[in-house]
Design a protein around this motif. Structure first.
Motif, PDB file in Angstrom:
ATOM      1  N   GLU A  45       0.703  -1.247   0.008  1.00  0.00           N
ATOM      2  CA  GLU A  45      -0.035   0.198  -0.061  1.00  0.00           C
ATOM      3  C   GLU A  45       0.887   1.183  -0.092  1.00  0.00           C
ATOM      4  OE1 GLU A  45      -3.379   0.124   2.818  1.00  0.00           O
ATOM      5  OE2 GLU A  45      -3.956  -1.980   2.242  1.00  0.00           O
ATOM      6  N   GLY A  46       2.066   1.155   0.370  1.00  0.00           N
ATOM      7  CA  GLY A  46       3.026   2.118   0.264  1.00  0.00           C
ATOM      8  C   GLY A  46       2.960   3.089   1.372  1.00  0.00           C
ATOM      9  N   VAL A  47       2.545   2.339   2.565  1.00  0.00           N
ATOM     10  CA  VAL A  47       2.661   3.195   3.718  1.00  0.00           C
ATOM     11  C   VAL A  47       3.557   2.503   4.696  1.00  0.00           C
ATOM     12  CG1 VAL A  47       0.293   4.031   3.405  1.00  0.00           C
ATOM     13  CG2 VAL A  47       0.508   1.865   4.496  1.00  0.00           C
ATOM     14  N   SER A  48       3.530   3.443   5.745  1.00  0.00           N
ATOM     15  CA  SER A  48       4.460   2.471   6.934  1.00  0.00           C
ATOM     16  C   SER A  48       3.628   1.663   7.587  1.00  0.00           C
ATOM     17  CB  SER A  48       4.997   3.590   7.902  1.00  0.00           C
ATOM     18  OG  SER A  48       3.968   4.218   8.638  1.00  0.00           O
ATOM     19  N   LEU A  49       4.337   0.929   8.481  1.00  0.00           N
ATOM     20  CA  LEU A  49       3.497  -0.269   9.379  1.00  0.00           C
ATOM     21  C   LEU A  49       2.798   0.421  10.264  1.00  0.00           C
ATOM     22  CD1 LEU A  49       3.614  -3.572   9.876  1.00  0.00           C
ATOM     23  CD2 LEU A  49       5.274  -2.955  11.699  1.00  0.00           C
ATOM     24  N   ALA A  50       3.431   1.555  11.006  1.00  0.00           N
ATOM     25  CA  ALA A  50       2.825   2.249  11.842  1.00  0.00           C
ATOM     26  C   ALA A  50       1.295   2.680  11.475  1.00  0.00           C
ATOM     27  CB  ALA A  50       3.514   3.456  12.309  1.00  0.00           C
ATOM     28  N   GLU A  51       1.511   3.363  10.107  1.00  0.00           N
ATOM     29  CA  GLU A  51       0.234   3.886   9.379  1.00  0.00           C
ATOM     30  C   GLU A  51      -0.747   3.085   9.109  1.00  0.00           C
ATOM     31  OE1 GLU A  51      -2.516   6.314   7.678  1.00  0.00           O
ATOM     32  OE2 GLU A  51      -0.735   6.879   9.065  1.00  0.00           O
ATOM     33  N   LEU A  52      -0.392   1.889   8.881  1.00  0.00           N
ATOM     34  CA  LEU A  52      -1.265   0.730   8.747  1.00  0.00           C
ATOM     35  C   LEU A  52      -1.985   0.263   9.933  1.00  0.00           C
ATOM     36  CD1 LEU A  52      -2.461  -1.249   6.298  1.00  0.00           C
ATOM     37  CD2 LEU A  52      -0.482  -2.868   7.235  1.00  0.00           C
ATOM     38  N   VAL A  53      -1.113  -0.010  10.899  1.00  0.00           N
ATOM     39  CA  VAL A  53      -1.841  -0.170  12.294  1.00  0.00           C
ATOM     40  C   VAL A  53      -2.784   0.960  12.746  1.00  0.00           C
ATOM     41  CG1 VAL A  53      -1.155  -0.724  14.786  1.00  0.00           C
ATOM     42  CG2 VAL A  53       0.218  -1.656  13.085  1.00  0.00           C
ATOM     43  N   ARG A  54      -2.444   2.194  12.649  1.00  0.00           N
ATOM     44  CA  ARG A  54      -3.145   3.232  12.962  1.00  0.00           C
ATOM     45  C   ARG A  54      -4.642   3.042  12.059  1.00  0.00           C
ATOM     46  NH1 ARG A  54       1.651   6.270  13.233  1.00  0.00           N
ATOM     47  NH2 ARG A  54       1.385   6.814  11.073  1.00  0.00           N
ATOM     48  N   ARG A  55      -4.585   2.920  10.862  1.00  0.00           N
ATOM     49  CA  ARG A  55      -5.654   2.729  10.155  1.00  0.00           C
ATOM     50  C   ARG A  55      -6.611   1.521  10.645  1.00  0.00           C
ATOM     51  NH1 ARG A  55      -3.589   3.107   3.784  1.00  0.00           N
ATOM     52  NH2 ARG A  55      -2.761   5.423   4.127  1.00  0.00           N
ATOM     53  N   ALA A  56      -6.061   0.461  11.181  1.00  0.00           N
ATOM     54  CA  ALA A  56      -6.631  -0.804  11.649  1.00  0.00           C
ATOM     55  C   ALA A  56      -7.239  -0.363  12.955  1.00  0.00           C
ATOM     56  CB  ALA A  56      -5.661  -2.082  11.743  1.00  0.00           C
ATOM     57  N   VAL A  57      -6.646   0.215  13.724  1.00  0.00           N
ATOM     58  CA  VAL A  57      -7.177   0.619  15.176  1.00  0.00           C
ATOM     59  C   VAL A  57      -8.315   1.394  14.903  1.00  0.00           C
ATOM     60  CG1 VAL A  57      -6.630   2.054  17.165  1.00  0.00           C
ATOM     61  CG2 VAL A  57      -4.978   0.513  16.341  1.00  0.00           C
ATOM     62  N   GLU A  58      -8.262   2.616  13.783  1.00  0.00           N
ATOM     63  CA  GLU A  58      -9.330   3.375  13.685  1.00  0.00           C
ATOM     64  C   GLU A  58     -10.632   2.721  12.969  1.00  0.00           C
ATOM     65  OE1 GLU A  58     -11.554   6.774  13.885  1.00  0.00           O
ATOM     66  OE2 GLU A  58      -9.311   6.578  14.643  1.00  0.00           O
ATOM     67  N   ARG A  59     -10.292   1.795  12.267  1.00  0.00           N
ATOM     68  CA  ARG A  59     -11.457   0.954  11.952  1.00  0.00           C
ATOM     69  C   ARG A  59     -12.134   0.214  12.953  1.00  0.00           C
ATOM     70  NH1 ARG A  59      -9.870  -2.881   7.064  1.00  0.00           N
ATOM     71  NH2 ARG A  59      -8.891  -0.969   6.498  1.00  0.00           N
ATOM     72  N   PHE A  60     -11.314  -0.493  13.812  1.00  0.00           N
ATOM     73  CA  PHE A  60     -11.956  -1.158  14.893  1.00  0.00           C
ATOM     74  C   PHE A  60     -12.747  -0.233  15.757  1.00  0.00           C
ATOM     75  CE2 PHE A  60     -11.424  -2.346  19.294  1.00  0.00           C
ATOM     76  CZ  PHE A  60     -11.898  -3.408  19.455  1.00  0.00           C
ATOM     77  N   LEU A  61     -12.195   0.971  15.945  1.00  0.00           N
ATOM     78  CA  LEU A  61     -12.812   1.937  17.029  1.00  0.00           C
ATOM     79  C   LEU A  61     -14.114   2.349  16.286  1.00  0.00           C
ATOM     80  CD1 LEU A  61      -9.790   3.805  18.335  1.00  0.00           C
ATOM     81  CD2 LEU A  61     -11.352   2.037  19.485  1.00  0.00           C
ATOM     82  N   GLU A  62     -14.223   2.478  15.074  1.00  0.00           N
ATOM     83  CA  GLU A  62     -15.494   2.696  14.189  1.00  0.00           C
ATOM     84  C   GLU A  62     -16.420   1.864  14.396  1.00  0.00           C
ATOM     85  OE1 GLU A  62     -14.311   3.899  10.289  1.00  0.00           O
ATOM     86  OE2 GLU A  62     -13.568   5.802  11.095  1.00  0.00           O
ATOM     87  N   GLU A  63     -16.117   0.669  13.984  1.00  0.00           N
ATOM     88  CA  GLU A  63     -16.910  -0.534  14.270  1.00  0.00           C
ATOM     89  C   GLU A  63     -17.461  -0.546  15.727  1.00  0.00           C
ATOM     90  OE1 GLU A  63     -15.034  -4.036  13.031  1.00  0.00           O
ATOM     91  OE2 GLU A  63     -14.677  -3.234  10.903  1.00  0.00           O
ATOM     92  N   GLU A  64     -16.722  -0.283  16.618  1.00  0.00           N
ATOM     93  CA  GLU A  64     -17.344  -0.128  18.099  1.00  0.00           C
ATOM     94  C   GLU A  64     -18.436   0.729  18.275  1.00  0.00           C
ATOM     95  OE1 GLU A  64     -16.288  -2.235  20.788  1.00  0.00           O
ATOM     96  OE2 GLU A  64     -15.637  -3.671  19.299  1.00  0.00           O
TER      97      GLU A  64
END
Length: 81
Positions: free
Chosen positions: A23-42
């Motif tokens: 995806e051309g992003v850092s590992l940290a950015e990918l993890v931040r996106r995953a956390v944000e998606r999780f929180l939105e689902e919550e």
């Protein structure tokens, strides 16, 4: 930003690293996106839970809402295309 430390299995790290690279992003950015998606689902779950708690708490005065709900929605919102 707040720095934090998370332990991953080697397999998780390798898969995340490969996805981040693809995806051309850092590992940290990918993890931040995953956390944000999780929180939105919550948040969605909280809204759904509140909606379910509201069921049966209000009276429309009509006895046929379960059978004629489509008609009542059309009356309230107009015909959908």
């Amino acid at each position: 930003m707040v720095r934090t430390q998370v332990q991953l299995t080697e397999a998780q790290w390798a898969r995340l690293k490969a996805k981040a690279r693809a995806e051309g992003v850092s590992l940290a950015e990918l993890v931040r996106r995953a956390v944000e998606r999780f929180l939105e689902e919550e948040g969605y779950e909280d809204k759904a839970r509140r909606a379910l708690l509201a069921l049966g708490r209000f009276a429309s005065g009509r006895g046929d809402v379960s059978e004629a709900h489509d008609r009542y929605l059309e009356e309230a919102f107009g015909r959908l295309p």
